[in-house]
Design a protein around this motif. Sequence first.
Motif, short mmCIF file in Angstrom:
data_model
loop_
_atom_site.label_atom_id
_atom_site.label_comp_id
_atom_site.label_asym_id
_atom_site.label_seq_id
_atom_site.Cartn_x
_atom_site.Cartn_y
_atom_site.Cartn_z
N SER A 138 0.83 -1.20 0.00
CA SER A 138 0.00 0.00 0.00
C SER A 138 0.86 1.25 0.00
O SER A 138 2.06 1.21 0.31
CB SER A 138 -0.92 0.02 1.23
N SER A 139 0.22 2.38 -0.33
CA SER A 139 0.91 3.67 -0.33
C SER A 139 1.28 4.11 1.08
O SER A 139 2.06 5.05 1.25
CB SER A 139 0.03 4.73 -0.99
N GLU A 140 0.76 3.43 2.09
CA GLU A 140 1.13 3.73 3.48
C GLU A 140 2.37 2.96 3.92
O GLU A 140 2.80 3.08 5.07
CB GLU A 140 -0.04 3.38 4.40
N GLY A 141 2.95 2.17 3.00
CA GLY A 141 4.21 1.49 3.29
C GLY A 141 4.09 0.04 3.70
O GLY A 141 5.11 -0.61 3.99
N LEU A 142 2.88 -0.53 3.69
CA LEU A 142 2.74 -1.94 4.03
C LEU A 142 3.28 -2.82 2.91
O LEU A 142 3.10 -2.51 1.73
CB LEU A 142 1.28 -2.31 4.29
N ASP A 143 3.93 -3.91 3.27
CA ASP A 143 4.48 -4.87 2.30
C ASP A 143 4.40 -6.24 2.95
O ASP A 143 5.28 -6.63 3.72
CB ASP A 143 5.92 -4.50 1.94
N LEU A 144 3.33 -6.99 2.64
CA LEU A 144 3.02 -8.24 3.34
C LEU A 144 2.86 -9.38 2.36
O LEU A 144 2.44 -9.18 1.22
CB LEU A 144 1.72 -8.09 4.13
#
Length: 439
Positions: A138-144
């Motif tokens: 996401s643009s909020e920095g999540l990387d899962l």
Amino acid sequence: MTVDFFDTRVLRGSRTRIVLDNGKLEEIAQVPFQGASVRALFGGAWGFVTTDRVDGLEKEIDLAKRIARKIGRQEDLRLAEAPSGRSAVVAVKRDPRDLSLEEKVALLREIEDAAKVEGVSSTQAVYSEMDLTAHYSSSEGLDLESRMTRMGFIISAVAHRNGLYQTDGEGRAGVGGLELFDREDPQSLARQVGETAVALLDAKAARGGSYPVVLDQELAGVFVHEAVGHATEGDIILEGDSCLEGKLGERIGSELVTVKDDPSLMLNGYYPFDDEGSLAQETVLVENGVLRSYLNTRETAARLGGVPGNARAEGVSRPVVRMSNTYIANGDWKLEEILEELKSGVYLAGSRGGQVSTGEGIFQFNAKKGYIIEDGERTQLLRDVSLSGKILETLLHVRAVGDDLKYNSGRCGKSGQLVPVSDGSPHLLVEQATVGGTG
């Protein structure tokens, strides 16, 4: 272009499905798949794009942004803050890739053959398997990322005599590998399916009326999923189509009833993070009869309050509010004590589906079978029996909750999408309910 928010979901995996119908191989398929979806939020509008590509999604992200901007809906659409999910790999104890397709067909044939007891006229067995890797950013920095295998099987049988047909069926599914088949003993389950179908030919047709009833774990689990779970979904609440709208903090059921939804349980509805990257965690929907929470996406949580974590999608479809593993928590009654407390009434077991109106707050479910209860003992077997009533009245009429919680696996349909779920319950004693029948 300034955009409030965007995210991507990338899916890779393969599906295997085998169908045997009366011993004949009707279907065998092993299909790889991949795809991605992109959402972009601008002002009060979502742009949504899907693609078969899984790498280099810059064009799709830009397109989703432009779609959202063109819609130009000027409203305050906010996303609630959410606890971030965690990446996860679900290990398998017995890898299904170690079996050839021929060996899987042979395994399924053993299951189908076990259902062919004397009196059974037809059978069907289905094997399903899916390997899935899901990546969320996401643009909020999540990387899962999550990786898991899902397994399942279904067995059904039909018996008929003198123009009367009766059926039974069972299915089991979950996260993990072939250990599901060790845990569930499918051959024994298949024999029970065949024997039940035959026994129902000699069962008594149920007589409709209002009775005290005991619901087994399967039927009570379906009740809590369909009648309670769907009525707590945030989007249903916002659409004005739930009898639970505006009732947070109010008593809606017996103080014996506590209902939870928990995607962190390693059951068929498991996920480590939802399709918005929010942490999978327990939600207490009803606590000792009091409505405590709704199920939410980030969007519905911003409008209704509560914690996100219930956004789910089938494949690359648009995420909506969905249940996961929904259940009534254990009480402290033994089944024998519940039947003694009932004295005379009806015991209802299993589910063949039914209908629910969350807005009107009414339901009707068809049970697989029932029993007349006399002096606390199960006597005459009943066929073609159903349960109906008002959701809130039924919850208030729960007089005893068993200590034998059991989960059932299945798939839940909503918004044209199917997702894996589990529901569960202990045995329930309901002091008054409407039982339908043809007798």
